[in-house]
Design a protein around this motif. Structure first.
Motif, PDB file in Angstrom:
ATOM      1  N   MET A   1     -20.130 -24.114  10.549  1.00 14.88           N
ATOM      2  CA  MET A   1     -21.144 -23.077  10.371  1.00 14.88           C
ATOM      3  C   MET A   1     -21.715 -23.182   8.962  1.00 14.88           C
ATOM      4  N   LYS A   2     -22.653 -24.069   8.780  1.00 16.06           N
ATOM      5  CA  LYS A   2     -23.252 -24.218   7.459  1.00 16.06           C
ATOM      6  C   LYS A   2     -24.770 -24.148   7.521  1.00 16.06           C
ATOM      7  N   ASP A   3     -25.380 -24.830   8.451  1.00 12.52           N
ATOM      8  CA  ASP A   3     -26.835 -24.940   8.501  1.00 12.52           C
ATOM      9  C   ASP A   3     -27.499 -23.572   8.623  1.00 12.52           C
ATOM     10  N   GLY A   4     -28.344 -23.235   7.645  1.00 17.07           N
ATOM     11  CA  GLY A   4     -29.086 -21.993   7.666  1.00 17.07           C
ATOM     12  C   GLY A   4     -28.295 -20.771   7.230  1.00 17.07           C
ATOM     13  N   THR A   5     -27.049 -20.954   6.837  1.00 20.23           N
ATOM     14  CA  THR A   5     -26.212 -19.834   6.426  1.00 20.23           C
ATOM     15  C   THR A   5     -26.166 -19.746   4.895  1.00 20.23           C
ATOM     16  N   PRO A   6     -25.493 -18.733   4.358  1.00 19.14           N
ATOM     17  CA  PRO A   6     -25.332 -18.653   2.904  1.00 19.14           C
ATOM     18  C   PRO A   6     -24.508 -19.804   2.317  1.00 19.14           C
ATOM     19  N   PHE A   7     -23.965 -20.661   3.166  1.00 21.43           N
ATOM     20  CA  PHE A   7     -23.210 -21.827   2.695  1.00 21.43           C
ATOM     21  C   PHE A   7     -24.062 -23.093   2.710  1.00 21.43           C
ATOM     22  N   ASP A   8     -25.322 -22.956   3.089  1.00 17.21           N
ATOM     23  CA  ASP A   8     -26.249 -24.081   3.200  1.00 17.21           C
ATOM     24  C   ASP A   8     -27.115 -24.143   1.942  1.00 17.21           C
ATOM     25  N   PRO A   9     -26.864 -25.122   1.050  1.00 22.81           N
ATOM     26  CA  PRO A   9     -27.634 -25.188  -0.192  1.00 22.81           C
ATOM     27  C   PRO A   9     -29.142 -25.349   0.026  1.00 22.81           C
ATOM     28  N   VAL A  10     -29.549 -26.030   1.078  1.00 19.59           N
ATOM     29  CA  VAL A  10     -30.979 -26.211   1.349  1.00 19.59           C
ATOM     30  C   VAL A  10     -31.615 -24.870   1.711  1.00 19.59           C
ATOM     31  N   ILE A  12     -30.517 -21.888   0.897  1.00 23.73           N
ATOM     32  CA  ILE A  12     -30.484 -21.025  -0.286  1.00 23.73           C
ATOM     33  C   ILE A  12     -31.573 -21.439  -1.272  1.00 23.73           C
ATOM     34  N   ALA A  13     -31.793 -22.728  -1.430  1.00 21.85           N
ATOM     35  CA  ALA A  13     -32.859 -23.194  -2.330  1.00 21.85           C
ATOM     36  C   ALA A  13     -34.220 -22.701  -1.834  1.00 21.85           C
ATOM     37  N   ARG A  14     -34.431 -22.706  -0.540  1.00 20.34           N
ATOM     38  CA  ARG A  14     -35.704 -22.219   0.016  1.00 20.34           C
ATOM     39  C   ARG A  14     -35.835 -20.713  -0.159  1.00 20.34           C
ATOM     40  N   ILE A  15     -34.745 -19.986   0.002  1.00 16.25           N
ATOM     41  CA  ILE A  15     -34.783 -18.540  -0.230  1.00 16.25           C
ATOM     42  C   ILE A  15     -35.100 -18.267  -1.701  1.00 16.25           C
ATOM     43  N   ALA A  16     -34.521 -19.051  -2.599  1.00 16.38           N
ATOM     44  CA  ALA A  16     -34.809 -18.884  -4.030  1.00 16.38           C
ATOM     45  C   ALA A  16     -36.297 -19.100  -4.309  1.00 16.38           C
ATOM     46  N   VAL A  17     -36.888 -20.079  -3.654  1.00 16.17           N
ATOM     47  CA  VAL A  17     -38.331 -20.321  -3.812  1.00 16.17           C
ATOM     48  C   VAL A  17     -39.118 -19.111  -3.310  1.00 16.17           C
ATOM     49  N   MET A  18     -38.714 -18.560  -2.160  1.00 15.53           N
ATOM     50  CA  MET A  18     -39.416 -17.398  -1.617  1.00 15.53           C
ATOM     51  C   MET A  18     -39.296 -16.192  -2.550  1.00 15.53           C
ATOM     52  N   VAL A  19     -38.143 -16.043  -3.188  1.00 14.16           N
ATOM     53  CA  VAL A  19     -37.948 -14.947  -4.141  1.00 14.16           C
ATOM     54  C   VAL A  19     -38.795 -15.199  -5.386  1.00 14.16           C
ATOM     55  N   SER A 160     -41.088 -21.462   8.826  1.00 15.99           N
ATOM     56  CA  SER A 160     -39.867 -21.422   9.618  1.00 15.99           C
ATOM     57  C   SER A 160     -38.733 -20.762   8.828  1.00 15.99           C
ATOM     58  N   ALA A 161     -38.562 -21.159   7.579  1.00 15.69           N
ATOM     59  CA  ALA A 161     -37.507 -20.582   6.739  1.00 15.69           C
ATOM     60  C   ALA A 161     -37.734 -19.085   6.543  1.00 15.69           C
ATOM     61  N   HIS A 162     -38.980 -18.684   6.372  1.00 16.31           N
ATOM     62  CA  HIS A 162     -39.293 -17.268   6.168  1.00 16.31           C
ATOM     63  C   HIS A 162     -39.023 -16.463   7.438  1.00 16.31           C
ATOM     64  N   ARG A 163     -39.415 -16.997   8.585  1.00 14.05           N
ATOM     65  CA  ARG A 163     -39.145 -16.308   9.863  1.00 14.05           C
ATOM     66  C   ARG A 163     -37.641 -16.135  10.069  1.00 14.05           C
ATOM     67  N   ARG A 164     -36.878 -17.202   9.809  1.00 16.88           N
ATOM     68  CA  ARG A 164     -35.418 -17.124   9.976  1.00 16.88           C
ATOM     69  C   ARG A 164     -34.831 -16.104   8.994  1.00 16.88           C
ATOM     70  N   PHE A 165     -35.302 -16.139   7.749  1.00 12.84           N
ATOM     71  CA  PHE A 165     -34.821 -15.193   6.742  1.00 12.84           C
ATOM     72  C   PHE A 165     -35.088 -13.756   7.188  1.00 12.84           C
ATOM     73  N   GLU A 166     -36.321 -13.475   7.641  1.00 10.36           N
ATOM     74  CA  GLU A 166     -36.695 -12.138   8.072  1.00 10.36           C
ATOM     75  C   GLU A 166     -35.812 -11.680   9.243  1.00 10.36           C
ATOM     76  N   GLU A 168     -32.769 -12.712   9.971  1.00 12.49           N
ATOM     77  CA  GLU A 168     -31.410 -12.494   9.456  1.00 12.49           C
ATOM     78  C   GLU A 168     -31.335 -11.193   8.668  1.00 12.49           C
ATOM     79  N   ALA A 169     -32.385 -10.875   7.906  1.00  9.29           N
ATOM     80  CA  ALA A 169     -32.407  -9.649   7.118  1.00  9.29           C
ATOM     81  C   ALA A 169     -32.403  -8.410   8.030  1.00  9.29           C
ATOM     82  N   ARG A 170     -32.967  -8.574   9.227  1.00  7.07           N
ATOM     83  CA  ARG A 170     -32.954  -7.468  10.203  1.00  7.07           C
ATOM     84  C   ARG A 170     -31.645  -7.430  10.985  1.00  7.07           C
ATOM     85  N   GLY A 171     -30.757  -8.384  10.706  1.00  6.75           N
ATOM     86  CA  GLY A 171     -29.459  -8.414  11.383  1.00  6.75           C
ATOM     87  C   GLY A 171     -29.454  -9.230  12.650  1.00  6.75           C
ATOM     88  N   GLY A 172     -30.552  -9.997  12.873  1.00  5.26           N
ATOM     89  CA  GLY A 172     -30.662 -10.784  14.102  1.00  5.26           C
ATOM     90  C   GLY A 172     -30.065 -12.147  14.019  1.00  5.26           C
TER      91      GLY A 172
END
Length: 172
Positions: A1-10, A12-19, A160-166, A168-172
């Motif tokens: 369980m790494k891809d797309g999770t808080p353990f996935d550096p890629v 997290i790097a994309r989330i950092a860019v969005m922030v 795609s990263a933004h949709r997935r983030f949104e 996950e933020a809603r708990g989905g």
């Protein structure tokens, strides 16, 4: 369980860019962190801290200090990061949160001092041209289409990263 999770550096790097670009704000980031903390049996300390962080700069620091995140990038990785940054800014323009002129200015500022394939002058020159000509809509549209073509892969990746983030933020 790494891809797309808080353990996935890629991821997290994309989330950092969005922030960093303002595509994702602190309340959304905290909601995302809270949702992951609730899903994980043993959430990492940096993720727990993210749930209560009082300011966006500290949140960004927590993301960028995530274990496993590359601290020095190759030229190719820097080009991808630059493209992701520009795509996130473009997504902000598309959602109406920044004007086209703001996009060009922020794009130029983000590339200033970076030594990647894209140069800040490209965006500053386009902004200067627009200002001299009085921001004609036809020129704005031509610039937008040209930049979107050049960022097609990054736009797809960041949408795609933004949709997935949104989700996950809603708990989905």
């Amino acid at each position: 369980m790494k891809d797309g999770t808080p353990f996935d550096p890629v991821a997290i790097a994309r989330i950092a860019v969005m922030v960093r670009t303002g595509l994702v704000g602190l309340p959304q980031l905290i909601a995302w962190a809270d949702a992951w903390v609730m899903k994980l049996d043993a959430p990492p300390l940096w993720l727990l801290e993210l749930c209560t962080v009082p300011e966006v700069d500290r949140a960004l620091g927590l993301l960028l200090d995530m274990p496993g995140l590359a601290q020095s990038l190759t030229v190719e990785e820097r080009d991808v990061e630059d493209a992701d940054h520009l795509a996130s800014l473009l997504l902000r323009h598309r959602d109406g949160s920044i004007s086209w002129g703001d996009f060009l200015l922020r794009a130029g500022e983000s590339l200033d001092g970076r030594s990647g394939r894209r140069q800040c002058e490209e965006f500053y020159m386009q902004l200067n041209l627009l200002e001299r000509m009085g921001f004609p809509e036809a020129l704005v549209q031509a610039q937008r289409e040209d930049i979107e073509r050049g960022l097609a892969e990054a736009l797809e990746r960041m949408e795609s990263a933004h949709r997935r983030f949104e989700a996950e933020a809603r708990g989905g």
